[in-house]
Scaffold this active site. Structure first.
Site, PDB file in Angstrom:
ATOM      1  N   GLY A   1       1.003  -1.359   0.182  1.00  0.00           N
ATOM      2  CA  GLY A   1      -0.259  -0.333  -0.058  1.00  0.00           C
ATOM      3  C   GLY A   1       1.082   1.751  -0.465  1.00  0.00           C
ATOM      4  O   GLY A   1       2.034   1.210  -0.253  1.00  0.00           O
TER       5      GLY A   1
ATOM      6  N   HIS B   1       4.333   1.047  -7.883  1.00  0.00           N
ATOM      7  CA  HIS B   1       3.360   0.310  -7.900  1.00  0.00           C
ATOM      8  C   HIS B   1       2.090   0.486  -9.285  1.00  0.00           C
ATOM      9  O   HIS B   1       2.195  -0.607  -9.755  1.00  0.00           O
ATOM     10  CB  HIS B   1       2.426   0.495  -6.930  1.00  0.00           C
ATOM     11  CG  HIS B   1       3.002   0.519  -5.145  1.00  0.00           C
ATOM     12  ND1 HIS B   1       3.239   1.590  -4.929  1.00  0.00           N
ATOM     13  CD2 HIS B   1       3.898  -0.220  -4.394  1.00  0.00           C
ATOM     14  CE1 HIS B   1       3.888   1.011  -3.753  1.00  0.00           C
ATOM     15  NE2 HIS B   1       4.016   0.013  -3.975  1.00  0.00           N
TER      16      HIS B   1
ATOM     17  N   SER C   1       9.711   4.987  -3.593  1.00  0.00           N
ATOM     18  CA  SER C   1       8.945   4.281  -2.509  1.00  0.00           C
ATOM     19  C   SER C   1       7.779   4.177  -1.379  1.00  0.00           C
ATOM     20  O   SER C   1       8.266   6.010  -1.143  1.00  0.00           O
ATOM     21  CB  SER C   1      10.573   3.894  -1.382  1.00  0.00           C
ATOM     22  OG  SER C   1      10.707   3.346  -0.232  1.00  0.00           O
TER      23      SER C   1
HETATM   24  P1  AMP Z   1       6.106  -2.381  -1.503  1.00  0.00           P
HETATM   25  O1  AMP Z   1       4.405  -1.711  -1.437  1.00  0.00           O
HETATM   26  O2  AMP Z   1       7.044  -1.932  -1.343  1.00  0.00           O
HETATM   27  O3  AMP Z   1       5.573  -4.034  -0.849  1.00  0.00           O
HETATM   28  O4  AMP Z   1       6.259  -2.832  -3.549  1.00  0.00           O
HETATM   29  C1  AMP Z   1       4.773  -4.082  -3.701  1.00  0.00           C
HETATM   30  C2  AMP Z   1       5.472  -4.249  -5.060  1.00  0.00           C
HETATM   31  O5  AMP Z   1       6.350  -2.703  -6.149  1.00  0.00           O
HETATM   32  C3  AMP Z   1       6.779  -4.604  -5.281  1.00  0.00           C
HETATM   33  O6  AMP Z   1       7.223  -5.782  -6.100  1.00  0.00           O
HETATM   34  C4  AMP Z   1       8.199  -3.584  -4.930  1.00  0.00           C
HETATM   35  O7  AMP Z   1       9.966  -3.902  -5.812  1.00  0.00           O
HETATM   36  C5  AMP Z   1       7.540  -2.564  -6.323  1.00  0.00           C
HETATM   37  N1  AMP Z   1       8.205  -1.634  -6.113  1.00  0.00           N
HETATM   38  C6  AMP Z   1       7.909  -0.550  -5.216  1.00  0.00           C
HETATM   39  N2  AMP Z   1       8.847   0.356  -5.540  1.00  0.00           N
HETATM   40  C7  AMP Z   1       8.984   0.978  -6.896  1.00  0.00           C
HETATM   41  C8  AMP Z   1      10.276   0.982  -7.357  1.00  0.00           C
HETATM   42  N3  AMP Z   1      10.124   2.307  -7.214  1.00  0.00           N
HETATM   43  N4  AMP Z   1       9.490   1.170  -9.531  1.00  0.00           N
HETATM   44  C9  AMP Z   1       8.969  -0.202  -9.657  1.00  0.00           C
HETATM   45  N5  AMP Z   1       8.735  -1.285  -8.492  1.00  0.00           N
HETATM   46  C10 AMP Z   1       8.448  -0.863  -7.108  1.00  0.00           C
END
Ligand code: AMP
Length: 274
Positions: A28, A34, A182
């Protein structure tokens, strides 16, 4: 868009879907990173499932589980607008039972780099991804290269357990200044954000060095450290192959350059695939 909170409901809904299903698991506080995964899932599948679950088992004692950004209302709007068909938002109580069987990261890959700094993190991550993949039973699941080691471990898990879904690596999305997006970037003050740019700057410099013929990992790492050390507390700068073995020389098409560093109280990671 259907919002689902229980596993039984998700499995029943999944059973009713014909055709290909794309799945994007997230924690989230959704951003363009995302969204790029969701868009790709939309392009490649007739049906898209997104999950939002801040998974407690992948946070270590003393990490930011309690203050991890939660933006449920905004996330629901983002998913709706992106054309998500099912948004799965379970609670920890729904996802876990006490003293349950566990999936474990392999001894080496699970405990180097991110796994060295965050021992047990990958066990928790793999445990929840296994559960989510079984629930959503997707044709393809989409993961960001931003979390390079996570992606490699999920691909290994899919191999080890003969999972049927395709694991699709997706490119890192950055903001206009180069900062990799992020959910944790919200922790950064404007001044810290400036300092955080040294991560992507160091990787850009590495690209330039490789483009002008430099292959020595040691030399590239040294230049990157110089860029990073005034702005951050470096945890690691590593040049590895796609299987995460250290490389003395950059191999075009088989290299990942990884950075982890603290800016104030925020831990940031970034990487570059060459
Ligand atoms: P998270 O919500 O941080 O657990 O991320 C969920 C998914 O989104 C994971 O597969 C991450 O690698 C991907 N993700 C997060 N930040 C980025 C970004 N800046 N670029 C591409 N994918 C991302």
């Amino acid at each position: 868009m259907r919002v689902i909170e229980t596993t039984a409901e998700l499995m029943a809904a999944r059973d009713g879907i014909a055709g290909s299903v794309g799945f994007v698991p997230t924690m989230g506080a959704l951003h363009e990173g995302h969204l790029s995964l969701i868009r790709r899932a939309k392009e490649e599948n007739g049906f898209v499932i997104v999950s939002i679950f801040v998974n407690p088992t992948q946070f270590l004692e003393g990490e930011d589980l309690d203050k991890y950004p939660r933006k449920i209302e905004a996330d629901m709007q983002i998913c709706k607008r992106a054309g998500v068909d099912i948004l799965f938002m379970p609670t920890p109580g729904i996802m876990y039972e006490r003293d349950e069987l566990a999936v474990m990261a392999p001894a080496t890959m699970g405990y180097i780099l991110e796994g060295n700094r965050r021992p047990g993190h990958f066990d928790g991550m793999l445990q929840v991804v296994m559960k989510l993949l079984n629930l959503a039973n997707p044709t393809a699941a989409y993961f960001g290269k931003k979390d390079a080691q996570q992606l490699a471990l999920i691909m290994q898990m899919a191999r080890t357990y003969f999972l049927r879904c395709r694991i699709v690596p997706c490119e890192i999305v950055r903001d206009g200044s180069g900062l990799a997006l992020s959910s944790r970037n919200v922790y950064l003050s404007p001044e810290e954000k400036q300092r955080a740019l040294s991560l992507s700057r160091s990787l850009k410099r590495a690209t330039k060095m490789v483009m002008t013929g430099e292959r020595s990992s040691q030399k590239i790492e040294a230049v990157m450290r110089e860029i990073l050390e005034n702005e951050t507390d470096i945890e690691y700068v590593e040049i590895v192959d796609r299987a995460f073995r250290p490389l003395e020389e950059v191999e075009i098409g088989n290299t990942i350059i990884l950075v982890a560093a603290w800016v104030g109280t925020t831990r940031l990671i970034d990487n570059l695939w060459i």
